[in-house]
Design an enzyme around this catalytic site. Structure first.
Site: not given
Ligand code: E4P
Length: 288
Positions: A113-114
């Site tokens: 997750k960014l």
């Protein structure tokens, strides 16, 4: 057993492997899990440690997070497990990538997750070239979604998820479900390489409307999934209609998915606030 006709993948949102076990049991299947720093801070073991007045060192905390996702991964080896990088307003794309590469090696079924910020999308552009699977989190606007699409062009379907946060839009009087509808409409013009993961779902109405709209994936907390499972995991019928109450519908915007991602306005205060909250919860565990 997965109900016939259920096309949307069902993920649980949380940071406690016991919840993963529980929902697998009550639903009879599970397609994946999303975690984040706030969920790690709510994990019962982390809570006990904090209650004892103890904190983690940085290596200890990463080891703890790794242990959680390894447990979860073992419970859903054919699913996907999202692991979130630490990203505050000063974290560069290079720093996110460095964390992402390490986290991606923890389990065979990770999505990293960014944040859907400028640096997060810059990291995403490089991450997909390296073959990393990613989940773009804290998405609140169509320009952000168009930028994610454009920056990750060439990725295979399933390699990139985007997480629009429904509940946090609702929290400020905007109809989060209308954002999901707009995002799905925008992406229908594309090649399908980014999968829409409806996140921050707070109740069964959100879940049912996400299925009704045809989101690729939904993630919901144990209580919401449990309630749905207890009713036999029903699907919305032809006549289903979602009542958004007084929430204000968000307008649709026609955007060019082939435009350079840097040409889109990526700012959204909820993305900034979301990053602040995640880093605050993580830093608390470090005693900062
Ligand atoms: C999932 O990936 C998100 O982190 C999660 O759905 C956030 O939900 P919340 O807005 O209820 O915190």
């Amino acid at each position: 057993m997965r109900r016939k006709g259920l096309a949307t993948k069902i993920f649980i949102d949380g940071g406690d492997p016991d919840e993963t076990r529980a929902i697998k049991e009550s639903l009879g299947f599970l397609d994946g899990q999303t975690t984040n720093p706030s969920f790690v801070s709510k994990n019962p073991e982390a809570q006990k440690k904090m209650d004892r007045g103890e904190t983690f060192s940085e290596p200890e905390l990463l080891e703890f997070y790794k242990g959680i996702v390894q447990d979860i991964s073992g419970l859903i080896p054919d699913g996907s497990v999202s692991i979130e990088v630490y990203a505050d307003e000063n974290t560069t794309a290079e720093e996110m990538l460095e964390q992402g590469r390490e986290m991606f090696s923890w389990i065979p079924n990770a999505h990293i997750k960014l944040p859907t910020s400028h640096e997060g999308i810059r990291a995403a552009e490089q991450a997909v070239k390296e073959g990393m699977r990613i989940n773009m989190t804290l998405c609140f606007s169509l320009p952000q979604a168009a930028a994610v699409y454009s920056a990750t062009r060439g990725a295979t379907r399933g390699q990139v998820f985007i997480s629009p946060f429904v509940g946090r839009l609702d929290d400020r009087g905007e109809d989060g479900m209308s954002f999901i509808a707009n995002l799905l409409k925008l992406y229908r013009k594309g090649d399908g390489h980014v999968m829409v993961l409806a996140a921050s779902l707070r109740h069964e109405g959100h879940l049912m409307e996400s299925l009704h709209l045809g989101a690729d994936i939904i993630t919901a907390k144990l209580e919401t999934l449990d309630e749905w499972a207890r009713k036999g995991a029903p699907l919305p019928g032809e006549a289903y209609s979602y009542d958004a109450g007084d929430l204000k519908p968000l307008p649709y915007e026609e955007l060019d998915l082939d435009a350079d991602w840097k040409s889109f306005d990526l700012s959204h205060e909820l993305t900034t606030q979301g990053m602040e909250k995640f880093t605050k919860d993580w830093n608390k565990l470090l005693g900062k």
